[in-house]
Structure formats: C-alpha cells, structure tokens
Design a protein around this motif. Sequence first.
Motif, PDB file in Angstrom:
ATOM      1  N   GLN A 199       0.778  -1.302  -0.067  1.00  0.00           N
ATOM      2  CA  GLN A 199      -0.047   0.106   0.119  1.00  0.00           C
ATOM      3  C   GLN A 199       0.865   1.087  -0.071  1.00  0.00           C
ATOM      4  OE1 GLN A 199      -3.018  -0.439   2.911  1.00  0.00           O
ATOM      5  NE2 GLN A 199      -4.211  -1.933   1.880  1.00  0.00           N
ATOM      6  N   PRO A 200       1.905   1.388   0.985  1.00  0.00           N
ATOM      7  CA  PRO A 200       2.780   2.476   0.658  1.00  0.00           C
ATOM      8  C   PRO A 200       3.366   2.867  -0.963  1.00  0.00           C
ATOM      9  CG  PRO A 200       3.245   1.406   2.826  1.00  0.00           C
ATOM     10  CD  PRO A 200       2.415   0.609   1.902  1.00  0.00           C
ATOM     11  N   MET A 216       0.763   4.120  -2.923  1.00  0.00           N
ATOM     12  CA  MET A 216       0.320   5.461  -2.672  1.00  0.00           C
ATOM     13  C   MET A 216       1.442   6.541  -3.197  1.00  0.00           C
ATOM     14  SD  MET A 216      -2.445   6.112  -0.749  1.00  0.00           S
ATOM     15  CE  MET A 216      -1.887   7.751   0.152  1.00  0.00           C
ATOM     16  N   LEU A 251      -5.615   2.718 -10.104  1.00  0.00           N
ATOM     17  CA  LEU A 251      -4.261   3.074  -9.555  1.00  0.00           C
ATOM     18  C   LEU A 251      -3.262   3.555 -10.738  1.00  0.00           C
ATOM     19  CD1 LEU A 251      -3.610  -0.043  -7.138  1.00  0.00           C
ATOM     20  CD2 LEU A 251      -3.666   2.379  -6.686  1.00  0.00           C
ATOM     21  N   SER A 279      -9.408  -0.261   3.740  1.00  0.00           N
ATOM     22  CA  SER A 279      -7.921   0.000   3.443  1.00  0.00           C
ATOM     23  C   SER A 279      -7.677   0.085   2.123  1.00  0.00           C
ATOM     24  CB  SER A 279      -6.869  -0.790   4.068  1.00  0.00           C
ATOM     25  OG  SER A 279      -6.848  -2.016   3.151  1.00  0.00           O
ATOM     26  N   TRP A 280      -8.155  -0.560   1.497  1.00  0.00           N
ATOM     27  CA  TRP A 280      -8.134  -0.280  -0.331  1.00  0.00           C
ATOM     28  C   TRP A 280      -8.908   1.120  -0.688  1.00  0.00           C
ATOM     29  CZ3 TRP A 280      -4.210  -2.401  -1.679  1.00  0.00           C
ATOM     30  CH2 TRP A 280      -3.910  -3.836  -1.405  1.00  0.00           C
ATOM     31  N   LYS A 324      -9.879   3.610   1.216  1.00  0.00           N
ATOM     32  CA  LYS A 324      -8.796   4.818   1.821  1.00  0.00           C
ATOM     33  C   LYS A 324      -7.971   5.040   1.004  1.00  0.00           C
ATOM     34  CE  LYS A 324      -7.668   6.853   6.144  1.00  0.00           C
ATOM     35  NZ  LYS A 324      -7.522   6.669   7.521  1.00  0.00           N
ATOM     36  N   LEU A 325      -7.111   4.107   0.428  1.00  0.00           N
ATOM     37  CA  LEU A 325      -5.981   4.215  -0.366  1.00  0.00           C
ATOM     38  C   LEU A 325      -6.253   5.089  -1.807  1.00  0.00           C
ATOM     39  CD1 LEU A 325      -3.032   1.842  -1.057  1.00  0.00           C
ATOM     40  CD2 LEU A 325      -4.138   2.738  -3.012  1.00  0.00           C
ATOM     41  N   GLY A 381      -7.911   8.389  -1.140  1.00  0.00           N
ATOM     42  CA  GLY A 381      -6.770   9.199  -0.763  1.00  0.00           C
ATOM     43  C   GLY A 381      -5.816   9.902  -2.027  1.00  0.00           C
ATOM     44  N   LEU A 382      -5.557   8.771  -2.889  1.00  0.00           N
ATOM     45  CA  LEU A 382      -4.768   9.194  -4.122  1.00  0.00           C
ATOM     46  C   LEU A 382      -5.635  10.186  -5.019  1.00  0.00           C
ATOM     47  CD1 LEU A 382      -3.200   5.855  -4.915  1.00  0.00           C
ATOM     48  CD2 LEU A 382      -2.061   7.732  -4.568  1.00  0.00           C
ATOM     49  N   GLU A 425      -8.564  13.777   5.424  1.00  0.00           N
ATOM     50  CA  GLU A 425      -8.112  13.767   4.081  1.00  0.00           C
ATOM     51  C   GLU A 425      -9.142  14.643   2.980  1.00  0.00           C
ATOM     52  OE1 GLU A 425      -8.583  11.105   5.724  1.00  0.00           O
ATOM     53  OE2 GLU A 425      -6.727   9.597   5.489  1.00  0.00           O
TER      54      GLU A 425
END
Length: 1208
Positions: A184-185, A188, A231, A258-259, A261-262, A265-266, A294
């Motif tokens: 995930q990082p 991101m 992505l 978590s996906w 939010k990822l 967030g992007l 965010e």
Amino acid sequence: MGDLVQAFKLLSCELKPETKVFEVENLRAIEICLEAIGNNFNYSLNGVLRALNDDNLVDSCKVIQLALRIAQDDSIFIECMDNLELLPPFLELNVLNILLLDTRNQLLLTRLQYLNKYLDNDNIEKKANNYFIGVILPKLLDIGGEVVEELIWRNFTFETVCPSVNTFLNERILNKEEFWLRLQPGLMSHNKAANYIFKTAVRKLQTVDVSLCELVKNCDFEALECLIILLEIVAEKQLHLIQPSLGLLEKVTSLHKSWVKLIFGLFLNHAQNIVVYHTIMMTLKFTSDLMNEEILNALNRSDYSPLAKKTYKTFGIYIRNLDKSAFELILATSLTINWVPIAFTTVYREFLHEDTVIPIHYLHSLTVRAKRLPHKNIRRGMIQQIFEKFKKNLNSFSVIDFKDILIEFLNDKEVACYLRTILKFKLSHEDLSAMTKWLKADVPNVDTINLIVEMVNHSVIERIWIEENIVYPFLQRDYCTQVLDRLTHVYCIKTHQLENYLLSRLDCIEVADSVCHIDSSRALALKASQILLSGSSRKNLSLAFDILFYLSEDKYKTVYVYWMNRILDNSKVDSNLALGFVNLLMKIKEEYLTRAVKFDNVLKLYEIFFATQPLQVVKKIFRNLDIVFKNIKASNKEFIELCLRQLVQMKSSEYFEDAVWNFVRNFVTHLSTMDTVILECTLSGLYELCRNSEVVLYYCMMYLKGKNINEKIFPKHEFLLHGDVLTKDKMAEYEIYSLHFSHRNPYFRSAEIRKFALEDILSDVKDERINRVSEYLLDNYKLNFGKRYFPQSLLHLQKLRIMQAFSFFLPCMSLEMKNSLRQMLVDSFKVESHQPSVKHIVQYLLIQLLADSSQLLIDAIEISNKSTPNTVSGFIPILYGLALNKKDVDFSMTCVEAMLPWTMGANFKLRLYSQHAIIKICERNMKNRKFKLKYHSLSKSIETVLNSTTHVDSSLMKDLKLVEHIYEIQPSIYKRKLIELITVNIPETNEVVQSEYEYFKMTFCYFQYVESYKMEAEMDDLDILQEKFENIQKKIVPWRELETGDDGNKTELIVVASLVDSLPNLGGLSRTCEIFGVKKLVLENQKVAGERDFQNLSMSSEKWLDIIEVKPVDLQEFILKMKTAGFKVIGAEQTADSACLGNYQYDDKTVLVLGNERSGIPPNLIPLLDVCVEIPQKGVVRSLNVHVAGAMFIWEYARQQMITHIKS
C-alpha cells in the motif's frame, strides 16, 4: 591422457591471482584440454577462479561451465561455491549464474545466507545488484521454494521482487496480510514496481485460496480490476485521460476499507482541481466516516471556481447533518490544518452556519486561526463572523468561558472590539475580580484598559472606587495608575479629584502613558509646563506633553520653542517624547510657528526624526506636512526628496498607506500656490513611486483627478490601461472578497485607477488632449498588432481597455484621428482574430466611423473576397448596424445585396449571420413599397430556411443582438446605457474576468460624460501599406553544418525501440537515428520498416540504418549481453532516482532504451538499467511523445560527441 592432464595443470598454475592482464590464449588452451580429458577430469579450478577479471569473464565462464559438465563428482561444484565470496560482486554473480544452471544447484541452498548482502547492502555496486535481482533471484526461486522465499521476505523491496514476481507470488505469500500492507505505501507513492506486483497479485487471486487474509478475502474481482485501472490512471495529469474513470470510484467501495481509503486518498491528492472536487463529493457520499482529515486537506486549495463553490456547499450540507460528536470531531480535526486563506474562509463559513452549534471552548482556537489570515479585510471579516456566531448564544456563556481569549487578545485591536461587543453588558462584579487575577502576570496597554473599562457597567465602577478589595489587585501592579486614569476620565469623577490625582501622578509616575479628553485645569497645565521647561529627564515627560496638548494653549508655545532647540542640539530623543512633541506641533498656529521659529529648523527637525525615530513617529510627521507644503521653497527641494525616500522605506510597513495618503493630500491641497521647482520634483518622485506601488498610484489619481498638471512629468493618461492579470490565487481571493466582503475588496483599486484616469480626461475635454491620448492608445495598440492572444491574458485586457477608451473619446476626436483609427480597425479586422469582448467594441466603433464612408461597399466586397469566413461573419453586424444607423431604404438595399452571396456560402456561421441580418433589415424596411416588392419573396425564403435550422447555439447570434441592443436604447438615456454596455455588459456577457467589470457594475453612476460635438470634415482615403518579405527558406543538413570535416562514421549509440508500438513514431525515430549516426536501431520486428505508416516519416532512412530485431520478451537477455560487451545501458524514464538529461554525461558506448507510449519501461527491466534519465519539465502534461523524447536524448548524445570531437 597423462600429457593432457599435465598440460592442464601447467596452464592453470600460470594463472596467478596477481595477474593483471589475462592471457585469453591460456583459457582457450585449458578449454581444449578439458574437452580432451572428458569424463576423466578431476582437478582444481582454483587457478582459473583466482585469475577471473572483467576482461576474461566470458572465456573463464566457458571453462568453468565445461569443467562442471564433465566433472565426475561434486568437488568442482563445491570448490566454485567455496571461492564465490572471494570474488568481486559482479564476477561472483556470473559464476553463481553458471552454478544455478548446473543439475547440482540444490547444493546452493545450504549457502543462501551469504546472499543477504545483495538484498540489504546499499554499498554493492549497482551493476552487480541489478544482475542479482534480474538474473540470479528468479533462478534461485525456481530451485529454492520456501527457503529463498523467506530470504526475500526478510529483505522485501518492490524492486527486488518485481523481476521474479510470477515465481514469488504463491498461495503462502498471497495469504500474508503483511504482503498487502507492504504494497500500500508503494501504491500511494505511484511506485511502478509496486503497481506491477499488485496487478500480478490480483490476477493470481483468482486461482488460489486466500481465505486467511482479511484484506482480500471474499473480494469482488470486478472491484479489484477497477482498483487496478484507477491505480494506473491516477498518475495521469491530463484531465481528459483521468476524468472518465472517476465513475469507477463508486465500484471500489465494496472492497476492504484500507483499499477504499488508499484509492480515494490518491484521487483527493491529485494535481487537477476538477478531479479533487469530484472525488470529495463522492467521498462525502460513500466513505466520509473514514476520511475526515483527507477531505479537509483536499479542500485546502487556493481555488474558488464554480465547481469549488459547489463542493464547499456539499461539504456544508454534510457537516450540518452530522450528529453532535461527529461534528465536533471534524471541527477539531480542521483546527489542526494549516489552511490557505481562501479555503479557511469558505470552510469555516460552513462551520459557522446558523444551523450549527459550536461549543464556546472553540472560540479561542477559531480566533487564533483567523488571526493568521494574511489579508486584513478578510481577517477582520472572519473574526467578526466568529464572534457573531457566539454572540447569538450569549446567555448560555459566562465570562469564565472567555478566559483564554481574554488573556491572549485583550491587547489585540482587531479582536478586542468584538470582545467588547460580546462582554460589554456581561461583566459583573465577580467577573471583574476574576479578571484581575488572570491579568496579574501581564501588563496591559492603554487599549486593554479601554476594553476593560468599557466592559464594566456603572455600578461596578462605583464599587471599584469604594471597595478596596476590588481596587487592591490593581494597586499591587505597576499598571494600577493606567486603570485609574481611564476610569476617572470615562466615568467623569469630580474635577478636583481628577486634578489632584493627576498632579500627584506628574510627581511620581514611572510609566509613560496617554491622557485624553480631560477637563481643563490651570494648575495641571502649569505643572506639566514646569516639568517640560525644567530640563528634567524624568519618565513622566511624555505624560506632561499629553496633558499640555489637551489643557493649555498659552503654555505650549514656549514649550515648543524650548524643545525645538533642545532636539536640534541633541538628536537623541526618546520615541515617546518625539511623539508628544510632534503632537504638540499640530496645535501651533502657523503664524506663530513661522514667526517664532525658522522654517528651516522645522525641516531640520523632521529630518532628524526621519533618521532616528521609529515609524509610528514618522507617520505623525507625514500627518503634519500641511505646514511644510504651505511654506516650502525651491531651496528646500532636498526635503521633498527625503520624504519620497522615506515613503519607499516604509513600503512594507503598516503605516505606509497612511503616510502616502497624507503626503499626497497635503501636496494637492497646495498645488496651485506651490513653487514650480518643488511641484515638478514632487510630481516626478510620485510618478516613479506610482510605477512600483498601486497604493501611491491610487491616491495620486484620486487627488490629481481634474487638476491641471504637467503631463510630461506625470502622464495620467498612461493609467487608462493600468491593471495586471490576477494570478489564480489572487483571483480566488478576489472572489472571496466579492462574495463575502465586497465593500472591502482591495482588488477594486485597479479599476478605480482606470476610472480616475478616464474621468480626468473627460472632465476637461480639449481637442488637443483627446487627440494626444488617442494617439498614445493607438501607438500602444500597434505595438502588439497581429499578435495572437488568449482569453483573460494581459494582452486581451489591454486591447479591451484601449477599445473602451476609444469608445468614450470618439465624439471628441479630430477628423484626422478618426481616419487613423478607422483604418487601423479595418486592418485589424482583416488580420487579427479578436476575443469576442474586443470584437464587439471594434464593431461598435466601425459602425460609428464608417457611417459616412463612401468606401463601405468596396470594403465589404474586398473583405468577402480576400478574408476568412470568420472575418466576414464579423463584418456582417457592422453592415447591419450601418443599415440601422442610416435608416435609409436605398442603403439598406445595398447592404442586402452585399450580404446576399454569403447566405449560400459553405461556412455555417457566415450563412447564419447573413441570413439573420437580411431578415432583420427586411423587417425594418418592409413598409416601404419599393423594398417590399424586391425582397418580399427573398425574406420568406430565408425565413423558411432559418425555421428549419436546428440546434443553433444562441451565443452565435450575440454580435447581431448587441447591435440591436445599442439601437433600441432610448435617446434620453443613450449615453448612460452606452457606458454601461461598454464597461459592464460586453465584458460580462463574454465572460471576461470579473475583476475587469465588477467594480463598475457595483458603482455604475461614475463617469462625467461629455456632449459629443459634430465634426465638419470629410474622411480622407488612406493607403494600405504593402509588406515585403525578403526572408526565404533554406534546407540544411544539421549534422553536416555542425560538424564540418566529419567523415560520417557511425557513433557507438544503440537505440532500443522494441517497446514502441506506433509506426509513425518508429518511422520518425528511424529518421532521427540515421541523421545523427546511431549505430543500430533495435525494433520488435524488422518488417515494420516496409510499412507505409513507417515510411511516411522515415524518409527512406531505413535504407542507410542498421536495424536489428529483438522481441520485448528477449530484452532482459539483450540488455545483459550489451552490458557484458561494455555498453552502459540507460533508460528514458522518470523514476525516484532518475538523472536530469541536461546534467547527464553519456559514455561513448551507450544503449538507450525507450519505453512504451503509454506504460513506459516495464518495472522488470528497470533494475537491469545502469541509470534512468529524464527530461526536465515545467508544464502540467506528464510526458513527451516517445519520438520527440527519443530525439532529444539522441541529440544530447550527438552534441556531447561533437564537443569531444572539437576538443580533440
């Protein structure tokens, strides 16, 4: 056989470790021996291994490989393993690669731990590290299974895993939650390798059981595919690429949070505001509970576009529907963000909405953040709104709730006035007692005391004087006298008490302060004057100055003369004393001043204060300049120059505007009586200041408007064009002002300055002046004649302002000036492509200027024959306007005949304009029998055509509607309406930036317009200048021109374009490679060189260029082969460690790898490259076309080679 063995031993013993130059013949001899010995070989390779180096690597590896193949047991394999760590890293890995190809490679699994150095050691050379990751690791995974997998897992990086991702990703790894969390990082940060691994992992999910991992268990594979697309697309900067994918965001909301939010967030951090705002609204709808911070960070932008306003409104509705705890949570989160002014103002207006309830303890935090706003007017407006919000619920608060803000902001003028509003009738006896305790550690200034006093009601004041327990805490502090001074004055304690109190204060006070508006007292004035004339240096002198200022007229004259001489003798004066003295100077009558003191001494005193005193004293001097301008002579010119220099030094201070206003006001007041030398010196100095400061220009134009001054020194007409284009940030601030604080908008000043300049010219209409100004505008326009310009650019606004000014000056121009303007506008219409706002005013001007021209029909025919359809369609409203203006049937018939051919042209807009114009002319003239007889049938035919025309944009008819509007205005209000049309309606209708017209719209009745007068003259024919072009095109051969004497030999550059798909791009690359002498061009398929799309751009270059074929799947092997052959391999790609093309120095032997048009260089190839190089960019677009980028890389290589050639 024995002889062969003996020969092998002899040869291998000659290979000493210290041998620097390896004899390749020895290795070949050894190879021959080994082949002859065959299966009987059982001897050591230590000599070969110890002599291994870069020069003999290929031949040595062949010997080792042959020895391993014919060895009878594992001894040679073990010997090689034992010697690995003794070799340099790159050589070691080449030997290891040979061992991995051997059938006994399982033996390597016992030695894996030493390979950690290639996974966690940054000191290993990049070439060796890349070889390990790209070549060795995939083979180890094939033979090692869990053992190697665990080794990689302990040293996990995206770049390590990427080349062997298909082998590495198995059911065990995919069931590890840590694997997905580690990805995930990287996702991101737009890491290409992480994206590649994630995409591969998702594809494999469909074939394995991942029930043990919560992050991907029971996932909707369609949602995961959408996530992969998002992505990839989120890294794009171009709006047309990313906007269509925004609808996919809703589909990924079913995935693990978590996906969600990822990816949200992007998108919330995307560079395009439109993408961010759409994402915010979707986040508020689907995932708001996850992403408060965010969302707030995404709102924190300097933008106030219509979409931004809609987003803020949606956010406001969202927070007003939250429950109490959720609302307070997002409010508390917002207070941790460092807001830009525009976002702060808009977001907190939503928080402060009348339907929200904010607890009192947030008042302090909100005020602190509002105080950080850099714009004074917005800051004050926001502080006012914050306090108004709490004022509505005043009954639910006590003064204790205001403790923090009282302590911090009692000395702040901006906040104190609103505190006073809230607490004025709220402070009780007990509250005052509490406040004295809070303030015990702080010494307030006079403003603080004013606030406290004004908040206290009369009954409490009486008790303060009576009850010692309330007065006592004040008396224990040094500031007790300040409080008592203010209390005695505000509440009118008996005169004798005040007098006695202040008399005692003059004797004992140790802190300087101010006294104002107190009753006259002879004893007090006498005491103050005695102290000031005594030569004392006590600290109560400033209080004595203040008392004398308010109480005595007969005493301060003597004091003034005394202190004037004292300051001139000793320039070191305390700032409080200087301030008191300057205040006293304001009271002295001019006659006494000039009689008692030399005027030169006054100027000398001011010069001393300018040099030695702080700005608050300098500000007072500028307020006292009336006496200076009234008495100044040519000999005092240096003082004016000093004042102007002082203004420049004050430019960044809070006192600058006040000083400018006083200087200009006093100067203009005495303009008519001023010495000529001083007048010209001041005007010249102010003009220079005006060029660098809008504040100075604003006050100069305000006060000099209508004044008769030398325009060669101060040309006021230049400022008809004043005003820059507001930047994006400033435009957003402008809109904030317009929406919430319009009466305080500082950006209106530019428009006001233009208004002052226009009013000045029109207030004193003289032919000579109007012509001079018109000629200036005409020359200014010609400077940019024919230049292309864009909407809202400075050139657009300058042209618009020039045309607006011509519209106002037209009635007063001389005939010669009108002729020049007419010819310039006709030429402009033929040549230039105008923005609609400029075009409409040009059309109006030409209608006025061509009204009496006999050349009208000739011009129309010339334009129709020689100009573009767009130009002709712009000329039709002019013909239509002339027909309306003349109201002559014959002329109308002439216009119809001129436009008739255009009604059947190929251009839709031209057809539409001419048809509508003819219909409108027919409607106005159909009552005439002659006209009706000739054009009745035509009119009906055109009406039928127009009625059948569908989907016509109403904006297409804007030009004709404008002309109709002008001629439908009633004569009684014609001039006023025309001004409104030129300055407001035309810019607004054509979407010119708001700052250009909004001020005029708000304050419309502003111009002093003049009566037009008729010019008795005929218009002269003007010649059209013919331009001659002498410059001709020349074809050149760039390489031959730059490198004379070169024999045309090929360079050592190889360009790899196997990943490029587009045939035109490949054809262009072929042409570029041939021109600059590239050694080889590598393509996926050599047959493409015969394709037409390729040859259209290659220009037969493929006939002279060495083209070889390497498939994309074979690129890893090709790159390794080139590196072994001594080539340095570089990739044209943007990575975290990429070098800048301008700073990169090519090796002679270079392989340039170009990426795919869309996806670039695959992540599995990047580790094999020696370096990635990127082209520096300044624009928003993400990348260049691959042919263009490749050409830039090839040219840079050629340029460096050329420089080397010249030096040698």
